[in-house]
Write an enzyme that holds these catalytic residues in place. Structure first.
Site, short mmCIF file in Angstrom:
data_model
loop_
_atom_site.label_atom_id
_atom_site.label_comp_id
_atom_site.label_asym_id
_atom_site.label_seq_id
_atom_site.Cartn_x
_atom_site.Cartn_y
_atom_site.Cartn_z
N PRO A 66 0.85 -1.19 0.00
CA PRO A 66 0.00 0.00 0.00
C PRO A 66 0.89 1.24 0.00
O PRO A 66 1.90 1.26 0.72
CB PRO A 66 -0.78 -0.11 1.32
CG PRO A 66 -0.33 -1.34 2.00
CD PRO A 66 0.78 -1.95 1.24
N HIS A 67 0.55 2.23 -0.81
CA HIS A 67 1.42 3.41 -0.88
C HIS A 67 0.61 4.61 -1.36
O HIS A 67 -0.48 4.47 -1.90
CB HIS A 67 2.58 3.17 -1.85
CG HIS A 67 2.12 2.93 -3.25
ND1 HIS A 67 1.81 1.66 -3.72
CD2 HIS A 67 1.88 3.77 -4.29
CE1 HIS A 67 1.42 1.75 -4.97
NE2 HIS A 67 1.44 3.02 -5.35
#
Lengths: 150, 491
Positions: A66-67
């Site tokens: 996740p980013h």
């Protein structure tokens, strides 16, 4: 910037338990928001959710990255390992237990893109995945990242 | 040739053209207000039927048109079912498609009996309305930018592909019993079902793999001949097993499933043609079935049809789905959604023409009863499906893939693929120079489309939000590239 520089031991959570994708992203935002000079955890959570909406950041084989971009001066990361894998809409539909969350400044540079690509490369290596799953302490995680040369 | 030609055919084609034209033009508004487009086609047929100088009552023709339509729809459905996700949901879908169909038929029959039908009539109605139609669910969702959780979507889709054969077999057998009650035996009945399914499955697999080899080995002179070839396979997949007492509908779906999940030359073109054929099949079959219905008889069946329809939607389907899915660890909300969206479509109306054709007494009454049950069970779930996705919480977080502006298709099997992304401001690459992207070895940006202009990409080109970016990659690199670019377009 190297992958190991993204993490500090307090942003490595081994053997967490969360129930859903949403609570995982909340946990990740909590860790990332506690870093020095970091944006508010709430904003990071919102950013991570927005990115997931474009398509899951699950890579398959039980890992995900996740980013998002966020208004803050530098990049930072957090590593979360779950005791029980959760459904993360991964392309192979397998549940995910290993997460490397990443935030980069909104002026995302070539170096920041390389960080994301580097984590993806780390997680694509079956041996590295197994090492990360078998470790006991935060220091060991940082050692693995130090050893890894993308 | 009679003296009336070519005027007669000219008239027929004009009427057909007008009806299809209206159907196509009004399908978007009807989807916007949540009414499944198929109901519009049906209503249009009904209206047109009322205007005909003499009532259209050719059930045999309607059955044939309907069968062809269903073959085209099932073949298209199979081609578009991804085997990788389908595989995991095969067991629950198969249970729903067999035991579920029998259970639904049984419960509806009980309700029919209470409403004054004879047992065998009630069972026949139950069998006729027992199979679902997933196409309507997906077309209702398509316009709304909502995506269904994979597990739920795949279950509904597979169920609807697999349960038609079962409903067909039940209906044909029960019609036979109605005509000659003394011939019925329970074991014979069961054996018949099993043989039909077995032959259908075997024929489907055989024709699917045969088609796979054929497409891989032969080269035909024109691209347009490939879809002609796959159409021939679809016809064969229905025809051959049907001649040998197998289930042609199962065979068509299975053959398409096998074909659709492998590399084919001109894949995109073939899929597009079958998509169009399925739409045409859908439109024609509903128009014709609408033509068959007589408003007066519909009014007569109104109350009973309404009650049976509600029993099916609110009682029989939920109960059966709940029982069938018990062993498969679905969450209560997932089960609830599958239960709620038991849309009925063309198959029941097609099957309702069987008793009439076979000369069963009271057949026309049953046809109109079924008509009502189907309309209710298309309208209720169809109109509420978007709401139901939210209520049951079965939405897959995320945007639907946008359509690409440009299609680049390989006509031979090549080691690279061309995929495209719509750059969203949230994606990490938005605003970056193309030369700065850490693309995997051998992957590269080919071009981008910005504001309707096609631009070449060099190192200093910046990727702006709203750009459609086309890249060539090796299949194994897809995930790494998707991670950087974000919103992948349909391919």
């Amino acid at each position: 910037m190297r992958l190991a520089d993204l993490l500090t031991p307090d942003r490595i959570a081994l053997d967490r338990t969360v129930s859903s994708k949403k609570s995982l992203l909340e946990a990740a935002a909590g860790l990332l928001g506690a870093a020095p000079d970091a944006a508010a955890g709430r904003d990071i959570f919102h950013g991570l959710c927005q990115r997931e909406r474009l398509g899951s950041t699950g890579l398959g084989h039980g890992v995900a990255i996740p980013h998002c971009r966020i208004e803050q001066p530098g990049a930072s990361g957090a590593l979360i390992r779950l005791t029980r894998p959760i459904d993360f809409d991964s392309p192979d539909a397998e549940p995910v237990d290993l997460f490397f969350a990443l935030v980069v400044p909104s002026t995302c540079s070539e170096g920041h893109l390389k960080l994301l690509a580097g984590i993806a490369q780390l997680f694509s290596d079956p041996d590295q995945r197994e090492r990360l799953r078998g470790l006991d302490g935060a220091d060991d995680v940082i050692r693995v990242l130090n050893d890894f040369e993308p | 040739m009679t003296g009336q030609e070519p005027l007669a055919i000219g008239g027929m084609l004009t009427v057909a053209g007008v009806l299809i034209l209206i159907s196509v033009l009004f399908s978007r508004p009807s989807e916007k207000i949540g009414v499944p487009a198929v109901l519009l086609f049906l209503g249009l047929g009904l209206l047109a039927g009322a205007w005909l100088p003499e009532p259209f009552s050719d059930y045999d023709l309607a059955f044939r048109v309907g069968t062809v339509g269903l073959v085209l729809i099932l073949f298209d459905g199979g081609l578009n079912t991804p085997w990788r996700t389908a595989r995991e949901h095969l067991a629950p879908a198969a249970v729903l498609a067999t035991l579920g169909v029998v259970g639904t038929a049984g419960l509806v029959a009980v309700a029919g009996r209470l409403l004054g039908l004879s047992w065998i009539e009630a069972l026949l109605v139950g069998a006729i309305v027992s199979s679902t139609d997933a196409a309507a669910v997906f077309s209702a969702l398509r316009g709304s930018n909502v995506q269904l959780r994979r597990r739920v979507g795949a279950t509904l889709e597979l169920e609807s592909g697999l349960n038609d054969p079962m409903a067909v077999i039940l209906t044909l057998t029960l019609t036979g019993v109605l005509l000659a009650p003394e011939t019925f035996s329970a074991t014979g009945f069961l054996m018949k079902i099993l043989t039909q399914l077995a032959i259908g499955l075997a024929a489907g697999l055989l024709i699917g793999f045969f088609g796979q080899q054929l497409l891989r080995r032969i080269r035909v002179p024109a691209a347009g001949l490939y879809p002609a070839l796959t159409l021939a396979l679809a016809l064969l997949a229905f025809g051959v097993p049907t001649l040998f007492m197998g289930s042609g509908f199962l065979a068509v779906y299975v053959a398409a499933l096998v074909l659709g999940n492998q590399r084919m030359p001109y894949r995109a073109g073939i899929l597009r043609v079958h998509d169009a054929l399925a739409w045409l099949g859908q439109i024609t079959m509903f128009l014709v079935l609408g033509l068959l219905a007589v408003p007066g008889l519909l009014a007569e069946s109104g109350l009973r049809g309404l009650i049976l329809g509600l029993v099916l939607a609110l009682l029989a389907r939920p109960l059966v789905v709940w029982l069938c899915l018990l062993p498969f660890r679905y969450t209560p909300r997932e089960t609830g959604f599958v239960a709620w969206t038991g849309l009925r479509g063309a198959v029941p109306i097609l099957l309702a023409s069987v008793p009439v054709m076979s000369g069963v007494a009271g057949g026309e009454g049953l046809f109109h009863l079924v008509f009502f049950v189907v309309v209710i069970n298309a309208l209720i779930p169809g109109a509420t499906v978007r709401w139901a996705v939210g209520w049951f919480g079965v939405e897959r977080g995320g945007q639907a893939r946008p359509p690409p502006v440009l299609e680049i298709t390989a006509t031979e099997s090549l080691p690279v693929r061309v995929i495209s992304f719509l750059i969203d401001p949230v994606a990490l690459v938005a605003g970056s120079r193309a030369g700065d992207l850490p693309l995997p070895e051998g992957a590269d940006i080919l071009l981008l489309v910005r504001d309707g202009r096609v631009l070449p990409v060099n190192e200093s080109t910046r990727l702006e939000p709203g750009d459609h970016v086309h890249l060539m990659i090796r299949p194994a690199q897809a995930r790494a590239v998707e991670l950087l670019f974000g919103l992948r377009e349909e391919d």
